[in-house]
Design an enzyme around this catalytic site. Sequence first.
Site, PDB file in Angstrom:
ATOM      1  N   CYS A  23       0.766  -1.237   0.000  1.00 23.54           N
ATOM      2  CA  CYS A  23       0.000   0.000   0.000  1.00 23.54           C
ATOM      3  C   CYS A  23       0.805   1.298   0.000  1.00 23.54           C
ATOM      4  O   CYS A  23       0.631   2.134  -0.894  1.00 23.54           O
ATOM      5  CB  CYS A  23      -0.991  -0.007   1.161  1.00 23.54           C
ATOM      6  SG  CYS A  23      -0.365  -0.799   2.652  1.00 23.54           S
ATOM      7  N   HIS A  79      -1.718   6.552   5.289  1.00 27.69           N
ATOM      8  CA  HIS A  79      -0.630   5.572   5.338  1.00 27.69           C
ATOM      9  C   HIS A  79       0.644   6.034   4.643  1.00 27.69           C
ATOM     10  O   HIS A  79       1.360   5.248   4.020  1.00 27.69           O
ATOM     11  CB  HIS A  79      -1.085   4.225   4.757  1.00 27.69           C
ATOM     12  CG  HIS A  79      -0.254   3.084   5.261  1.00 27.69           C
ATOM     13  ND1 HIS A  79      -0.226   1.844   4.649  1.00 27.69           N
ATOM     14  CD2 HIS A  79       0.582   2.995   6.318  1.00 27.69           C
ATOM     15  CE1 HIS A  79       0.588   1.038   5.300  1.00 27.69           C
ATOM     16  NE2 HIS A  79       1.099   1.713   6.326  1.00 27.69           N
ATOM     17  N   LYS A 251      -0.660 -10.135  -2.958  1.00 24.73           N
ATOM     18  CA  LYS A 251      -0.116  -8.962  -2.282  1.00 24.73           C
ATOM     19  C   LYS A 251       1.273  -9.269  -1.723  1.00 24.73           C
ATOM     20  O   LYS A 251       1.530 -10.359  -1.234  1.00 24.73           O
ATOM     21  CB  LYS A 251      -1.070  -8.553  -1.159  1.00 24.73           C
ATOM     22  CG  LYS A 251      -0.637  -7.353  -0.354  1.00 24.73           C
ATOM     23  CD  LYS A 251      -1.680  -7.014   0.710  1.00 24.73           C
ATOM     24  CE  LYS A 251      -1.261  -5.804   1.532  1.00 24.73           C
ATOM     25  NZ  LYS A 251      -2.294  -5.428   2.527  1.00 24.73           N
TER      26      LYS A 251
END
Length: 552
Positions: A23, A79, A251
């Site tokens: 991310c 983030h 991921k």
Amino acid sequence: MPNLQSLASEGVILNKSYGQPICSPSRAAYLTAFYPFRIGLQNSAIRNGVADYLPLNLTLLPQRLRELNYSTHLIGKWHLGHCRVDATPTYRGFDSFFGLYSSANDYYTKMTLPGATFALGRPPAYDLRLNLDVYNSSEEEYETDLFTQRAVNLIANHSTEIPLYISLQYTAPHVPLKVPDRFLDFYPNVTDENRRKYLAIVTSMDEGIGQVVQALKDKGMFDNTIIVFQSDNGGKEGTGGASNDPLRGEKKMLYEGGTRLPAMIYSKNLISNPGRVYEGLFHLVDWFPTLLSAVGVKDSGRGMDGVDQWPVLKTESGLDPRKVFIYNINGGDGALRFGRYKLTEGNPGGFLGRRRKRSVDGNMDTALDLETEDTARTLQNTDRAAQLDSERSRTKRSSQNETEELEDILASLNNTDLEMDLRKLFQTLNNVDLGVELDSAGGRKANMSAIDTEGIVAVLEKFGPNNVSTSSVCATCELYDLQADPVEAHDMAADYQLLVQFLYHIYSRFKTQEVDPVLKEPPVIIPQSNSSLYFNNTIGTGWCGGPPLPST
């Protein structure tokens, strides 16, 4: 997902959209137009409670839009660092922020996740903010609904005299997999509980997107709005409930399952010939120049990696502007895309590593030599200046030695007829900007549209293992033809050694631009004994330097 499906079917689906496998690096790529390996975010997400943040002297997309008088708002996940107040969203170009600083939180309690909160085993903390203030939410309120309602309210109260930019970054479908029961009822026949919850969470997000679309219509803004949907990384399979089938990996991996991402763009009035699938390569770094181009601003300078793809998305005319991109570079691990071929080095199945040292006094705000006041201050640090000089020197030497390296490759050939073809190819390449040379300001030229990747590959594919006597330049490299083998089942490196050498030669030139990611010292972490820095057990800011918090 009727709402997303409707937008996609009436817009443009980006079938070869790529980003980072996790991310924080993806969000940095989108907001800055730089590959993460060039700004120090190439090997991990930014951790909570650690003095780390997106370099402060990088200009972000909302800052550029605000210069154009846009009202800019971030909803959802940030983030990208929160230890100092000027690293938080309202100091990085957003007029307002409603969301969480960290990687994820519980959809109901708004508490960060165990094991992912602070280093040294600290407990979860509350993470939901309205601008700089803690936003107190009851445990009955579902976070996806809160984010949707915030977007709806912003649109309803917005003056149509002012252009509007909303970045709605849902946490859905991130773990923990929690969702109202009514969405589970859509999937009674899905037996895998994680998968069922994942689908239900995506459905709740789709409902929210439908409400945002309706708010735009009610306000009379829908027809002249550009809507982008973009995932930030591949799905987490198993406990995460996602499925990347038929792609390999998930991921945190550089395989296609971790980096090839769902994306689409829609606009009723601004995109012609809708209802199509765009098969050109697209990377997250491209959104910055593409969206600016859509509002009439050409911003291809500053050495950015992003490529303006608005003309081809708008009208489906012209050549595909992107032929080459970097999946990532993290020391001995990374990957290059060159047309239909993908070259990987090291371990594509691993991604996370140690974050490089970042000081909290502002002396290491950037990995780039950009022409800004912050950079002038940064370069006063002699160690950093020496590092930049070294990077430039390596790139210069790479350019000067290119002819010698290619001659070495030619000397390894066993077929004189093929050697003539290859010499013609190299002569052609000498007149093409591969987009990896430093300009006078330390930025990179980014003109890759002139590269005939298929023509180059057609020559190199003629050289089988019997035509090349040299050993491989990259013992850990894998080679995949993603047109013929999109699931990366057949490594072709042994069959096309010269193609591997050529692609690795290009990839190595990019590698000279990597900022060292190795953590040379322990990171600065919130002192465990100082409970005030938890801000009453919430994820807080203002504890690692920077300007003081505004008085309330």
